[in-house]
Design an enzyme around this catalytic site. Sequence first.
Site, PDB file in Angstrom:
ATOM      1  N   PHE A  13       0.660  -1.183  -0.007  1.00 58.88           N
ATOM      2  CA  PHE A  13      -0.093  -0.174   0.043  1.00 58.88           C
ATOM      3  C   PHE A  13       0.795   1.205  -0.074  1.00 58.88           C
ATOM      4  O   PHE A  13       0.809   1.936  -0.810  1.00 58.88           O
ATOM      5  CB  PHE A  13      -1.028   0.011   0.877  1.00 58.88           C
ATOM      6  CG  PHE A  13      -1.539   1.259   1.639  1.00 58.88           C
ATOM      7  CD1 PHE A  13      -2.201   2.064   0.502  1.00 58.88           C
ATOM      8  CD2 PHE A  13      -1.820   1.470   2.988  1.00 58.88           C
ATOM      9  CE1 PHE A  13      -2.753   3.274   0.933  1.00 58.88           C
ATOM     10  CE2 PHE A  13      -2.380   2.699   3.332  1.00 58.88           C
ATOM     11  CZ  PHE A  13      -2.962   3.424   2.195  1.00 58.88           C
ATOM     12  N   ASP A  33      10.649  -6.971  -2.797  1.00 57.53           N
ATOM     13  CA  ASP A  33       9.369  -7.485  -2.345  1.00 57.53           C
ATOM     14  C   ASP A  33       9.072  -9.056  -2.303  1.00 57.53           C
ATOM     15  O   ASP A  33       9.514  -9.501  -3.447  1.00 57.53           O
ATOM     16  CB  ASP A  33       8.236  -6.751  -2.964  1.00 57.53           C
ATOM     17  CG  ASP A  33       6.941  -6.762  -2.153  1.00 57.53           C
ATOM     18  OD1 ASP A  33       6.381  -7.896  -1.847  1.00 57.53           O
ATOM     19  OD2 ASP A  33       6.523  -5.574  -1.726  1.00 57.53           O
ATOM     20  N   THR A  37       1.968 -10.087   0.369  1.00 56.90           N
ATOM     21  CA  THR A  37       1.071  -9.236   0.424  1.00 56.90           C
ATOM     22  C   THR A  37       0.618  -8.368  -0.968  1.00 56.90           C
ATOM     23  O   THR A  37      -0.313  -8.822  -1.549  1.00 56.90           O
ATOM     24  CB  THR A  37       1.140  -8.256   1.684  1.00 56.90           C
ATOM     25  OG1 THR A  37       1.162  -8.961   2.923  1.00 56.90           O
ATOM     26  CG2 THR A  37      -0.284  -7.467   1.767  1.00 56.90           C
ATOM     27  N   ASP A  69      13.132 -11.589  -0.031  1.00 50.29           N
ATOM     28  CA  ASP A  69      12.679 -11.478   1.411  1.00 50.29           C
ATOM     29  C   ASP A  69      13.735 -10.645   2.177  1.00 50.29           C
ATOM     30  O   ASP A  69      15.026 -10.656   1.942  1.00 50.29           O
ATOM     31  CB  ASP A  69      12.596 -12.737   2.083  1.00 50.29           C
ATOM     32  CG  ASP A  69      11.776 -12.722   3.364  1.00 50.29           C
ATOM     33  OD1 ASP A  69      12.113 -12.218   4.313  1.00 50.29           O
ATOM     34  OD2 ASP A  69      10.468 -12.994   3.368  1.00 50.29           O
ATOM     35  N   ILE A  70      13.448  -9.583   2.874  1.00 47.44           N
ATOM     36  CA  ILE A  70      14.204  -8.770   3.639  1.00 47.44           C
ATOM     37  C   ILE A  70      14.889  -9.548   4.886  1.00 47.44           C
ATOM     38  O   ILE A  70      16.131  -8.871   5.280  1.00 47.44           O
ATOM     39  CB  ILE A  70      13.426  -7.647   4.354  1.00 47.44           C
ATOM     40  CG1 ILE A  70      12.579  -7.846   5.402  1.00 47.44           C
ATOM     41  CG2 ILE A  70      13.032  -6.660   3.070  1.00 47.44           C
ATOM     42  CD1 ILE A  70      11.899  -6.721   6.212  1.00 47.44           C
ATOM     43  N   TYR A 157       5.064  -6.041  18.229  1.00 44.69           N
ATOM     44  CA  TYR A 157       5.182  -5.293  17.194  1.00 44.69           C
ATOM     45  C   TYR A 157       5.856  -4.087  17.564  1.00 44.69           C
ATOM     46  O   TYR A 157       6.837  -3.513  17.000  1.00 44.69           O
ATOM     47  CB  TYR A 157       3.997  -5.015  16.598  1.00 44.69           C
ATOM     48  CG  TYR A 157       3.785  -4.100  15.592  1.00 44.69           C
ATOM     49  CD1 TYR A 157       4.605  -3.992  14.023  1.00 44.69           C
ATOM     50  CD2 TYR A 157       3.242  -2.751  15.720  1.00 44.69           C
ATOM     51  CE1 TYR A 157       4.702  -3.227  13.308  1.00 44.69           C
ATOM     52  CE2 TYR A 157       3.236  -1.909  14.683  1.00 44.69           C
ATOM     53  CZ  TYR A 157       3.874  -2.035  13.319  1.00 44.69           C
ATOM     54  OH  TYR A 157       3.870  -1.209  12.294  1.00 44.69           O
ATOM     55  N   GLY A 287      -2.765  -6.386  23.833  1.00 42.39           N
ATOM     56  CA  GLY A 287      -1.690  -5.522  23.309  1.00 42.39           C
ATOM     57  C   GLY A 287      -2.084  -4.259  22.456  1.00 42.39           C
ATOM     58  O   GLY A 287      -1.217  -3.521  22.160  1.00 42.39           O
TER      59      GLY A 287
END
Length: 328
Positions: A13, A33, A37, A69-70, A157, A287
Amino acid sequence: MGLRWLITGGCGFIGSSLIARVRERGDAVRVIDNLSTGTRDDLGEVSDFVEPARPDVLAEGVCELVTADIRDAGAALEWVTPDIDVIAHLAANTGVGPSVESPRLDCEVNVMGTLNYLEAARAARVRRFVFASSGAPVGETEPPIHEEKAARPVSPYGASKLAGEGYCSAYARSYAVGTVALRFGNVYGPRSGHKQSVVAKFIRQAMQGELLEIYGDGGQTRDFIYIDDLVEAILLAANNNELAGDLFQIATSAETSVGELVERLLPVLEAAGIARPEVRNAAARTGDVRRNFSDTTRARERLGWTVQTGLDEGLKRTVEWFTAADRG
């Protein structure tokens, strides 16, 4: 010549919205990327692109897609080439819920993934590294959130994003990497079809004739920022060579409860021909913080950034995009 960008999570996004802007300017982009997603089609809506087999100098005016992938440190070192001007590190494991369910995955993606691209930036001597953070590192505190508030995250997170901020600060001071961390508010807007945040989720549910489920009593507050305003903040951070190791709240300084958000969204949905959905309250989520909005004074004074889009106008534009996308 325009800038050469490397954007992690560029099919998502925020990434695709940023790419739409920089491509309008004629900048070159390399997207990293894993397509978990965002998709090739999402990227294709904002730019033509090629998929190179091996890294080379990023040609002027070109957009490249690299499927990686990071968490892959080798890929980061390989694809962050010395000609890159700016890294916008947007890829992440997002959201409180997924982090509570799998804290190890959250750490591997958000902490090690960020470290991988900071290391690559150091090796390639990239001048600017813009890191996407959030208000989650601060945790449960009396708002408004500002940059001097002590960070006490209440979710994995928030902890992983705090670690990313810490590494950005350390790399600025230890290795002269020009890092800027931006704490995004709750982002919404066009191209958020895959996003699981509250605005996108409620619009999708209403369009599908489903009920809108509010966690808790709806009194929890957030700071909702329209995507175009957030992209502008990224551009300003990327182009200011005097900032290094800095941190900014990027939100609207407006506190909106989830209950109020629904009240303001319902008439926009009805105006777009979408039947008013049933609204129901459910159990609060583990959370989640109760109140969250930001003081953006520092961003205004040091980054030269201000919000341009109010919530009602932003919701209208977002619903218009969703309905247009549904029509094909």
